[in-house]
Design a protein around this motif. Sequence first.
Motif, PDB file in Angstrom:
ATOM      1  N   LEU A 454      20.711  20.729 -21.719  1.00 61.88           N
ATOM      2  CA  LEU A 454      21.552  20.292 -20.602  1.00 61.88           C
ATOM      3  C   LEU A 454      21.470  21.190 -19.368  1.00 61.88           C
ATOM      4  N   PHE A 455      21.144  22.482 -19.556  1.00 60.41           N
ATOM      5  CA  PHE A 455      21.323  23.416 -18.450  1.00 60.41           C
ATOM      6  C   PHE A 455      20.111  24.270 -18.080  1.00 60.41           C
ATOM      7  N   ILE A 456      19.074  24.336 -18.905  1.00 60.17           N
ATOM      8  CA  ILE A 456      17.971  25.266 -18.640  1.00 60.17           C
ATOM      9  C   ILE A 456      16.777  24.514 -18.056  1.00 60.17           C
ATOM     10  N   PRO A 457      16.426  24.743 -16.784  1.00 60.71           N
ATOM     11  CA  PRO A 457      15.259  24.094 -16.185  1.00 60.71           C
ATOM     12  C   PRO A 457      13.971  24.810 -16.571  1.00 60.71           C
ATOM     13  N   GLU A 458      12.848  24.115 -16.419  1.00 60.88           N
ATOM     14  CA  GLU A 458      11.542  24.702 -16.710  1.00 60.88           C
ATOM     15  C   GLU A 458      11.068  25.530 -15.523  1.00 60.88           C
ATOM     16  N   THR A 459      10.594  26.761 -15.795  1.00 62.21           N
ATOM     17  CA  THR A 459      10.125  27.651 -14.734  1.00 62.21           C
ATOM     18  C   THR A 459       8.651  28.008 -14.890  1.00 62.21           C
ATOM     19  N   LYS A 460       7.976  27.381 -15.843  1.00 63.92           N
ATOM     20  CA  LYS A 460       6.556  27.681 -16.100  1.00 63.92           C
ATOM     21  C   LYS A 460       5.696  27.396 -14.876  1.00 63.92           C
ATOM     22  N   GLY A 461       4.809  28.351 -14.545  1.00 65.72           N
ATOM     23  CA  GLY A 461       3.843  28.157 -13.477  1.00 65.72           C
ATOM     24  C   GLY A 461       4.381  28.284 -12.071  1.00 65.72           C
ATOM     25  N   LEU A 462       5.648  28.672 -11.906  1.00 64.12           N
ATOM     26  CA  LEU A 462       6.242  28.807 -10.582  1.00 64.12           C
ATOM     27  C   LEU A 462       6.309  30.272 -10.188  1.00 64.12           C
ATOM     28  N   SER A 463       6.121  30.555  -8.898  1.00 68.29           N
ATOM     29  CA  SER A 463       6.359  31.912  -8.405  1.00 68.29           C
ATOM     30  C   SER A 463       7.861  32.162  -8.413  1.00 68.29           C
ATOM     31  N   LEU A 464       8.253  33.422  -8.296  1.00 72.20           N
ATOM     32  CA  LEU A 464       9.674  33.736  -8.278  1.00 72.20           C
ATOM     33  C   LEU A 464      10.367  33.047  -7.109  1.00 72.20           C
ATOM     34  N   GLU A 465       9.650  32.896  -6.013  1.00 72.18           N
ATOM     35  CA  GLU A 465      10.232  32.233  -4.843  1.00 72.18           C
ATOM     36  C   GLU A 465      10.344  30.724  -5.061  1.00 72.18           C
ATOM     37  N   GLU A 466       9.399  30.148  -5.800  1.00 73.71           N
ATOM     38  CA  GLU A 466       9.461  28.722  -6.110  1.00 73.71           C
ATOM     39  C   GLU A 466      10.580  28.419  -7.107  1.00 73.71           C
ATOM     40  N   VAL A 467      10.855  29.345  -8.014  1.00 75.12           N
ATOM     41  CA  VAL A 467      11.992  29.199  -8.923  1.00 75.12           C
ATOM     42  C   VAL A 467      13.282  29.128  -8.114  1.00 75.12           C
ATOM     43  N   ASP A 468      13.380  29.978  -7.101  1.00 71.42           N
ATOM     44  CA  ASP A 468      14.537  29.979  -6.216  1.00 71.42           C
ATOM     45  C   ASP A 468      14.681  28.622  -5.531  1.00 71.42           C
ATOM     46  N   GLU A 469      13.574  28.082  -5.054  1.00 71.80           N
ATOM     47  CA  GLU A 469      13.604  26.781  -4.389  1.00 71.80           C
ATOM     48  C   GLU A 469      14.013  25.669  -5.354  1.00 71.80           C
ATOM     49  N   MET A 470      13.512  25.731  -6.596  1.00 72.38           N
ATOM     50  CA  MET A 470      13.829  24.697  -7.574  1.00 72.38           C
ATOM     51  C   MET A 470      15.329  24.645  -7.856  1.00 72.38           C
ATOM     52  N   TYR A 471      15.943  25.803  -8.030  1.00 76.70           N
ATOM     53  CA  TYR A 471      17.381  25.817  -8.272  1.00 76.70           C
ATOM     54  C   TYR A 471      18.136  25.239  -7.084  1.00 76.70           C
ATOM     55  N   ARG A 472      17.692  25.574  -5.869  1.00 72.81           N
ATOM     56  CA  ARG A 472      18.373  25.062  -4.678  1.00 72.81           C
ATOM     57  C   ARG A 472      18.168  23.559  -4.502  1.00 72.81           C
ATOM     58  N   SER A 473      17.101  23.017  -5.115  1.00 71.19           N
ATOM     59  CA  SER A 473      16.834  21.580  -4.958  1.00 71.19           C
ATOM     60  C   SER A 473      17.798  20.719  -5.764  1.00 71.19           C
ATOM     61  N   GLY A 474      18.460  21.314  -6.770  1.00 72.03           N
ATOM     62  CA  GLY A 474      19.412  20.554  -7.578  1.00 72.03           C
ATOM     63  C   GLY A 474      18.768  19.649  -8.613  1.00 72.03           C
ATOM     64  N   VAL A 475      17.501  19.859  -8.952  1.00 77.32           N
ATOM     65  CA  VAL A 475      16.823  19.023  -9.937  1.00 77.32           C
ATOM     66  C   VAL A 475      17.510  19.151 -11.300  1.00 77.32           C
ATOM     67  N   LYS A 476      17.616  18.032 -12.030  1.00 74.32           N
ATOM     68  CA  LYS A 476      18.209  18.052 -13.361  1.00 74.32           C
ATOM     69  C   LYS A 476      17.280  18.806 -14.319  1.00 74.32           C
ATOM     70  N   PRO A 477      17.821  19.636 -15.203  1.00 73.19           N
ATOM     71  CA  PRO A 477      16.970  20.430 -16.109  1.00 73.19           C
ATOM     72  C   PRO A 477      15.978  19.598 -16.901  1.00 73.19           C
ATOM     73  N   TRP A 478      16.382  18.416 -17.373  1.00 74.41           N
ATOM     74  CA  TRP A 478      15.462  17.611 -18.171  1.00 74.41           C
ATOM     75  C   TRP A 478      14.364  16.967 -17.328  1.00 74.41           C
ATOM     76  N   ASN A 479      14.516  16.977 -15.995  1.00 71.16           N
ATOM     77  CA  ASN A 479      13.474  16.473 -15.097  1.00 71.16           C
ATOM     78  C   ASN A 479      12.639  17.593 -14.484  1.00 71.16           C
ATOM     79  N   SER A 480      13.026  18.842 -14.741  1.00 73.54           N
ATOM     80  CA  SER A 480      12.393  19.982 -14.074  1.00 73.54           C
ATOM     81  C   SER A 480      10.918  20.184 -14.418  1.00 73.54           C
ATOM     82  N   PRO A 481      10.428  19.804 -15.629  1.00 71.32           N
ATOM     83  CA  PRO A 481       9.001  20.029 -15.894  1.00 71.32           C
ATOM     84  C   PRO A 481       8.077  19.323 -14.916  1.00 71.32           C
ATOM     85  N   SER A 482       8.527  18.241 -14.292  1.00 69.91           N
ATOM     86  CA  SER A 482       7.677  17.502 -13.352  1.00 69.91           C
ATOM     87  C   SER A 482       7.985  17.844 -11.894  1.00 69.91           C
ATOM     88  N   TRP A 483       8.878  18.795 -11.655  1.00 72.26           N
ATOM     89  CA  TRP A 483       9.264  19.153 -10.284  1.00 72.26           C
ATOM     90  C   TRP A 483       8.132  19.892  -9.577  1.00 72.26           C
TER      91      TRP A 483
END
Length: 512
Positions: A454-483
């Motif tokens: 429910l709460f942990i998004p995928e961070t594989k293959g992202l830079s630390l700055e891209e991880v920051d952007e992903m969290y700010r985008s509000g993507v649902k954790p179960w949809n995060s692997p395709s973000w």
Amino acid sequence: MARAVPTNGRAVLLAVFIAFGSYDIGVISGCLIMPDFIDRFGEMDLNGNMFLSSSRQSIITSLLSAGGALGQAFTSDRFGRRGSILIWSAIFTIGVAIQTGTARSIVQLTISRFIAGLGVGALSGVFLYNGETAPKKLRGTFLVLYQLQIIIGLFLSYVLDLATHTLSNSASWRVPVGLQLVWGLALLSGIFFLPESPRHLLGLSRTKEATRVIAELNGVPIDDPLVIETVEELQFAINEENAGGKATWAECFSPNNAMWKRTANGMMLQFIQQLNGQNFYFYYGDTFFKSSGTVLSPYVIQVILGGVSVAGTIPALVLIETWGRRRSLLTGAILQAICALIAGLVGHFTLAPTGTAQNLLTHRNKQGGDTLIAFAVLHVCSFSIFWGPTPWVYLGESFPLRVRPKAIALGSATNWFWNFLLGFFAPRIAADIGPLILLIFFGMLVFGYGYVYLFIPETKGLSLEEVDEMYRSGVKPWNSPSWKSHLIERMHEKEKTRNAEDVRESNANTDA
């Protein structure tokens, strides 16, 4: 200029060395049943025999975990990542030296373990260093490599416990305990040859030094396009992060940029990891297996567990970057929950009461003991592949530079706080309910599966700055692997806008 092919050789050597400064939490497990250790630090029963009560075992074991994981947050920014590691390595080494030299004082032993724990806890900030120096495609592997070195340290301690436990003097426990000095001294001597984190250097406006470090870590010339692009990307992200001024502890729980979610996720994964059940085997395995009726020595069983842990962490080096973080955590929760459930129920319904003489054990008792040990091995193996390294990887890559030391310190402190509580209360609980304590860990693993989904998004293959952007985008954790990230596009758009404004301003000045 043509782009060079990154070799990452320097980064690999760096990760191997920094991971070598690991520590050993398993050595105390074997010491708790060594005759000389019991004679020196135990209590006398009514018959005049020395023994270690569950309460004294709790104090001796748990105080290592009561140290200062929060400490690195106060030193990482002020003294740099390298300086912070140097300080806490020295404190850890001092604590181990006092512990090794203790003669018979239980007070000296526990205080020295607390001092060593201060260093151990703060050295969790090594993940901060590894996370900031590793190339993004290898960051997960490098952070798992650190976990592997810790597990190798555990395995070596079990081997030494097995090799020395028959000695009749204090060398039986001083040798395995004193081995930890090697880890501390390795960091103390080698830290001067390590580069500072490029992200930390850029945060201090030391751009030339950061550029040189990035080039070295990627094995390319300093003027290579890869280095230039990386510096620009990092500097862009850092400037945006620092626009809000100096970071505070309260910002770790701020709604801005979903920081409270990120901090909560880091802390929750560390909490769940500690109640997976594996540390119960690491800390009290020797004592627990001694009552299982198996013909194997409890020291041999611990060596088996240590070897399985090492073998299990090796595939994690690959799985962390192929399966990703979410899938690893979800798979591990299922496998470990099954192991904990079976071991707990089999142990409860088949094992003889603690203290039963070996000649009174039935065939059913011994079968139950063998089954419990088998699933303990599978449990530890599953943990080593999935929940052992992954929460640390996630913690090391989830936060922006401005709050990273504080957020990682909070996650590390959560780990050590629950490690302390587990070490303190587990022997008392196990003394009352026996193997059913494993059902507590089963329940936590079921909860952990739900939390990750429910709460942990995928961070594989992202830079630390891209991880920051992903969290700010509000993507649902179960949809995060395709973000997909748009950080580079935003950077270039902002640069184009700035250039266009410069052109308009220049034209306006010309017309005037």
